[in-house]
Design an enzyme around this catalytic site. Structure first.
Site, mmCIF file in Angstrom:
data_model
loop_
_atom_site.group_PDB
_atom_site.id
_atom_site.type_symbol
_atom_site.label_atom_id
_atom_site.label_comp_id
_atom_site.label_asym_id
_atom_site.label_seq_id
_atom_site.Cartn_x
_atom_site.Cartn_y
_atom_site.Cartn_z
ATOM 1 N N VAL A 68 -1.389 7.880 0.187
ATOM 2 C CA VAL A 68 -0.159 7.724 0.954
ATOM 3 C C VAL A 68 0.337 6.301 0.793
ATOM 4 C CG1 VAL A 68 -1.242 7.046 3.157
ATOM 5 C CG2 VAL A 68 0.997 8.145 3.156
ATOM 6 N N GLU A 69 1.647 6.165 0.700
ATOM 7 C CA GLU A 69 2.309 4.857 0.754
ATOM 8 C C GLU A 69 3.291 4.947 1.902
ATOM 9 O OE1 GLU A 69 2.318 2.101 -1.426
ATOM 10 O OE2 GLU A 69 1.349 2.850 -3.265
#
Ligand code: ZN
Length: 507
Positions: free
Chosen positions: A278-279
């Site tokens: 995830v970013e």
């Protein structure tokens, strides 16, 4: 009846006695240092029979790197023994030290689980939380460790001690799912300062996408798991999308997260694990927020992303376990399809050659869709059937140490041994044209294959390809591979002539 009553009472006691995380204790105004975080993990260990803090090792700067195990199974907590019907999920936070919210979200999650919140999760999952994958970077506000190593791209060379101990931890806990939590800055030098735009994303998800990852595992992650995760995070109120690669300029092409196995995401997936990244949005320094650089909001987004992932994995436990177990076992037998792609890169998506993405104008916050060339197609070249083994005939002791760091099985030849091999002769070496600024320059060898009989000498190494890490080992050992070890600093072996590492045909 009374047992149930007692159980309820004791979880109530836990719920009341679990202190807030150090970050929550500052009213979300300042970030605690790595020692304070580790002390908090030890507190959770002391307070809860379902939490155990274990030491993974020490950073380059001498800071402890702990993991917090959360489980209802004593054998998991004490001996890292996984359970047949429960996925083991390993989560990494703040591998880039200047992306601190992952470490905070993970402590919050740990506090909640220890206090008995989200009870379905520990009923269905065993968790390994590495909240601070890079404590030096945490305390120094740096992307890198105290030695200036970027562990995030070190998974082939294993140059940094941190990367080696994270690889050891992968081996020790053998997770079915690996989750790597990052934040991504929306302020870019060219896009923002020169062109006046910022990207507008809250949560982007990516997965292990190297085409050599087990096909069924990749299909499932790409077409089932990731869309479901994006859907769940979006319906929880956080706009989530597929990761499009870093956007630093209006006139660039967009693709996906990198295909290389030098990062944790692909390295873990090559080992047969479901691997997700995830970013979350790292807000611009210049903005005005309720907490410093919007840290409370950023932690909320990471927490939401992590919780949604865990709930999805719990719901998907059955198919996910079947696929990841199969992916980890299949290389041990002579499977029908054992072809590896030595060349992998992005190309234009011919069905959709352009794509529009939302950007925000820096000056006035105006939102607008922008058109980008869409280079998200994954192009594969140079199929090579997986050999029976690889022979290593140069710097054998150094290579033996490197193989051991990866937990790749090998044997040392004890007396001269004649084998049929594909000797690889490098006829020319050229620089790869596609290297971008800031990306390590790669070289491309031209290789001629000569099938011949070769006598290995005492002390040479043989790396059998009938082991779970076989495809990973082959892609790092074979000089034709885009992710060969010899692309790494200190391993510049790609010179014209007979190459000292080569496939063995019969072994
Ligand atoms: Zn990052």
């Amino acid at each position: 009846m009374s047992a149930v009553f007692l159980l309820l009472c004791s979880s109530l006691v836990w719920a009341q006695s679990i202190p807030p995380t150090p970050f929550e204790q500052t009213k979300k105004q300042s970030l605690p240092d790595s020692r304070t975080i580790d002390d908090y993990l030890m507190t959770l260990d002391t307070l809860s029979p379902r939490a155990r803090r274990v030491a993974l090792g020490t950073s380059a700067g001498g800071r402890p790197i702990p993991a917090l195990l959360l489980s209802e199974s004593p054998s998991f907590l004490q001996g890292a023994v996984g359970e047949q019907h429960k996925p083991t999920v390993m989560m990494f936070g703040s591998q880039h030290g200047n992306e601190p919210s992952g470490a905070e979200a993970m402590q919050q999650l740990a506090r909640e689980l220890v206090a008995g919140e989200h009870p379905e999760l520990l009923r269905r999952l065993n968790l390994v939380l590495v909240a601070m994958a890079n404590p030096d970077g945490r305390d120094l506000s740096s992307r890198h460790n105290a030695n200036n190593d970027n562990t995030n791209i070190d998974y082939v060379a294993l140059q940094a001690g941190e990367t080696r101990l994270l690889v050891d931890a992968l081996h020790r806990f053998d997770p079915d799912v690996v989750f790597d939590a990052h934040e991504s800055g929306i302020w870019k030098r060219v896009l923002t300062r020169e062109q006046g735009w910022m990207t507008d994303v809250e949560a982007q998800f990516d997965m292990g996408n190297n085409p050599n990852i087990d096909g069924r595992l990749r299909e499932y992650t790409e077409h089932t798991l990731l869309p479901a995760l994006i859907e769940r995070v979006s319906s929880a109120g956080l706009a989530a999308v597929r990761y499009r690669g870093e956007i630093t300029s209006l006139d660039q092409a967009v693709s996906r997260g990198g295909l290389g196995i030098t990062n944790l995401r692909n390295y873990a997936a090559m080992q047969g694990r479901v691997s997700i990244l995830v970013e979350n949005r790292l807000d611009n320094k210049a903005g005005v927020y309720a907490t410093p650089r919007n840290i409370a909001e950023r932690v909320r987004k990471q927490h939401l992303s992590m919780l949604a992932m865990l709930q999805l994995v719990a719901d998907e436990a059955e198919p996910l376990l079947a696929l990841s177990h199969r992916a980890r076992q299949r290389w041990q037998s002579a499977d029908a399809d054992r072809t590896l792609w030595m060349g992998v890169s992005f190309g234009t998506n011919r069905e959709q050659p352009e794509i529009t993405l939302p950007l925000v104008r820096m000056a006035d916050g105006h939102k607008q869709l922008h058109r980008f060339r869409n280079r998200e197609a994954i192009v594969t070249r140079e199929p090579v059937p997986l050999a029976a083994a690889y022979a290593v005939t140069r710097e054998r002791e150094r290579m033996a140490r490197w193989l051991a760091h990866h937990h790749i099985t090998f044997e040392t030849v004890s007396e001269p041994r004649q084998l049929l091999v594909d000797r690889l002769e490098i006829t020319a070496v050229r620089k790869q044209s596609e290297a971008r600024p800031g990306v390590r320059e790669k070289v491309k060898p031209e290789v001629r294959v000569n099938r011949q009989s070769v006598t290995l000498q005492r002390g040479d190494l043989l790396v059998p390809m009938g082991q779970p890490l076989a495809p990973l080992a082959a892609l790092m050992l074979d000089p034709r591979s885009a992710n060969a070890l010899y692309q790494e600093e200190g391993w510049s072996w790609l010179q014209p002539g007979a190459f000292p590492v080569f496939p063995v045909v019969e072994y």
